[in-house]
Design a protein around this motif. Structure first.
Motif, short mmCIF file in Angstrom:
data_model
loop_
_atom_site.label_atom_id
_atom_site.label_comp_id
_atom_site.label_asym_id
_atom_site.label_seq_id
_atom_site.Cartn_x
_atom_site.Cartn_y
_atom_site.Cartn_z
N ARG A 164 0.83 -1.22 0.00
CA ARG A 164 0.00 0.00 0.00
C ARG A 164 0.86 1.26 0.00
O ARG A 164 0.56 2.23 -0.70
CB ARG A 164 -0.93 0.01 1.22
N ALA A 165 1.96 1.24 0.77
CA ALA A 165 2.86 2.39 0.79
C ALA A 165 3.51 2.62 -0.57
O ALA A 165 3.81 3.76 -0.94
CB ALA A 165 3.94 2.18 1.86
N LEU A 166 3.71 1.54 -1.33
CA LEU A 166 4.36 1.64 -2.64
C LEU A 166 3.38 1.99 -3.77
O LEU A 166 3.80 2.30 -4.88
CB LEU A 166 5.04 0.31 -2.99
N ALA A 167 2.08 1.95 -3.47
CA ALA A 167 1.06 2.11 -4.50
C ALA A 167 1.16 3.45 -5.25
O ALA A 167 0.82 3.54 -6.42
CB ALA A 167 -0.33 1.96 -3.90
N LEU A 168 1.63 4.48 -4.56
CA LEU A 168 1.70 5.81 -5.17
C LEU A 168 3.10 6.14 -5.69
O LEU A 168 3.40 7.29 -6.02
CB LEU A 168 1.26 6.88 -4.15
#
Length: 337
Positions: A164-168
């Motif tokens: 989730r942290a890497l999603a952006l």
């Protein structure tokens, strides 16, 4: 190739109103910088201000004093458009993998949500492809996208949190004790995953922890905090070989060494007294009430973080050049590992 400074913290203070005219000095004037592509470890006892510092960087708190610059711009003075971009470029991995994921959403929806808010990857099809890519990048099967958080182990949930942290596609990640709630065997797997992702994606980390033995393996440089103050900053390898501040020495002496001969001979530094309250910290050096090398100057004057050796900063009167032996009975001997 010289690394550029990505983030710079200057004289940061974060005080909270405790009622009845009292103030909690959670962070009280710290300064440090983080270079692009490095991992900066932030360590210290519970309550020293590590997580509060991370939350200020995420702009969850407005600092009482001081400032934070990201690529030369003050993060609390950004325009609305700049704020939206900043919120994408800096992300967080939370401490508790059980509480940080919405139990009512599938893994797919958890990962899709930030992408939809920021309008990334073209549309629904592109975002679904990105979900599969993210799961595989953190070592999970893409079929897991249909499951809910309660169907996973703690280590798997933390991998979802990392995805989730890497999603952006961030540049900078605040990892707030991301392994403290995991089994020891899983901790190493998560740390290795973070190092792998950093290498692949050129990420920069602020790695917050209280376990110095694990921080050593992931950090390039380490800052040691005590009661809202930064007491020592240096390269990871040097901190473990030559700790200068008495507090750092005490922390390192508590780490067991997997060699019975060395473990039996080395001296453990036991700090006396209780951790003072951040509402009413000691005058002068905040560590003086527990310090085995405390002197009269420590009561009267607050030490400033200075460069004692090249690249090695310490806030201690033992290294500031102003200490004089006022009587022959005072003998200060630093206890080393």
């Amino acid at each position: 190739m010289k690394q550029e400074t990505l983030l710079k913290v200057s004289g940061l203070k974060m005080h909270f109103d405790a009622g009845k005219g009292k103030t909690v000095k959670a962070v009280d004037g710290i300064s440090f910088h983080i270079k692009e592509g490095e991992t900066f470890g932030l360590v210290g006892e519970s309550g020293c201000g590590k997580s509060t510092t991370g939350r200020v960087l995420l702009r969850l708190y407005e600092p009482t004093e001081g400032g934070v610059q990201y690529r030369g711009k003050h993060i609390h003075k950004l325009t609305e458009a700049e704020s939206f971009r900043y919120n994408r470029k800096i992300q967080m991995i939370f401490q508790d993998p059980y509480a940080s994921l919405n139990p009512r959403l599938t893994v797919r929806d958890i990962l899709l949500e930030p992408m939809e808010i920021h309008g990334l990857y073209g549309g629904r099809k592109g975002r679904l492809e990105k979900v599969d890519e993210l799961l595989e990048s953190v070592g999970l099967n893409r079929a897991f996208a249909n499951r809910y958080p309660h169907e996973f182990s703690g280590g798997q949930r933390q991998r979802i949190g990392i995805a989730r942290a890497l999603a952006l596609e961030p540049e900078f990640i605040v990892a707030d004790e991301p392994i403290s709630a995991l089994d020891v065997s899983v901790q190493a797997q998560v740390v290795n995953l973070l190092k792998k992702l950093q290498k692949e994606k050129g990420l920069t980390f602020l790695f917050i922890a209280h376990d110095l033995s694990m921080v050593k393996h992931i950090s390039d440089r380490i800052g040691v905090m005590y009661l809202g103050h930064m007491v020592e900053i240096t390269a990871s390898s040097r901190l473990y070989q030559e700790p200068l501040h008495p507090y750092t020495q005490a922390l390192l002496s508590a780490i067991p060494i997997p060699d019975p001969d060395i473990e039996d001979k080395r001296k453990r530094i036991i700090l006396k007294g209780e951790l003072p309250s951040p509402i009413n910290p000691p005058s002068g050096c905040v560590f003086r009430t527990r310090c085995p090398a405390a002197m009269s100057i420590c009561t009267a004057k607050k030490p400033v973080l200075k460069e004692a050796e090249e690249g090695h900063y310490v806030a201690c009167h033992l290294y500031d050049g102003e200490v004089k032996k006022e009587d022959d009975e005072m003998e200060v001997t630093l206890q080393t590992r």
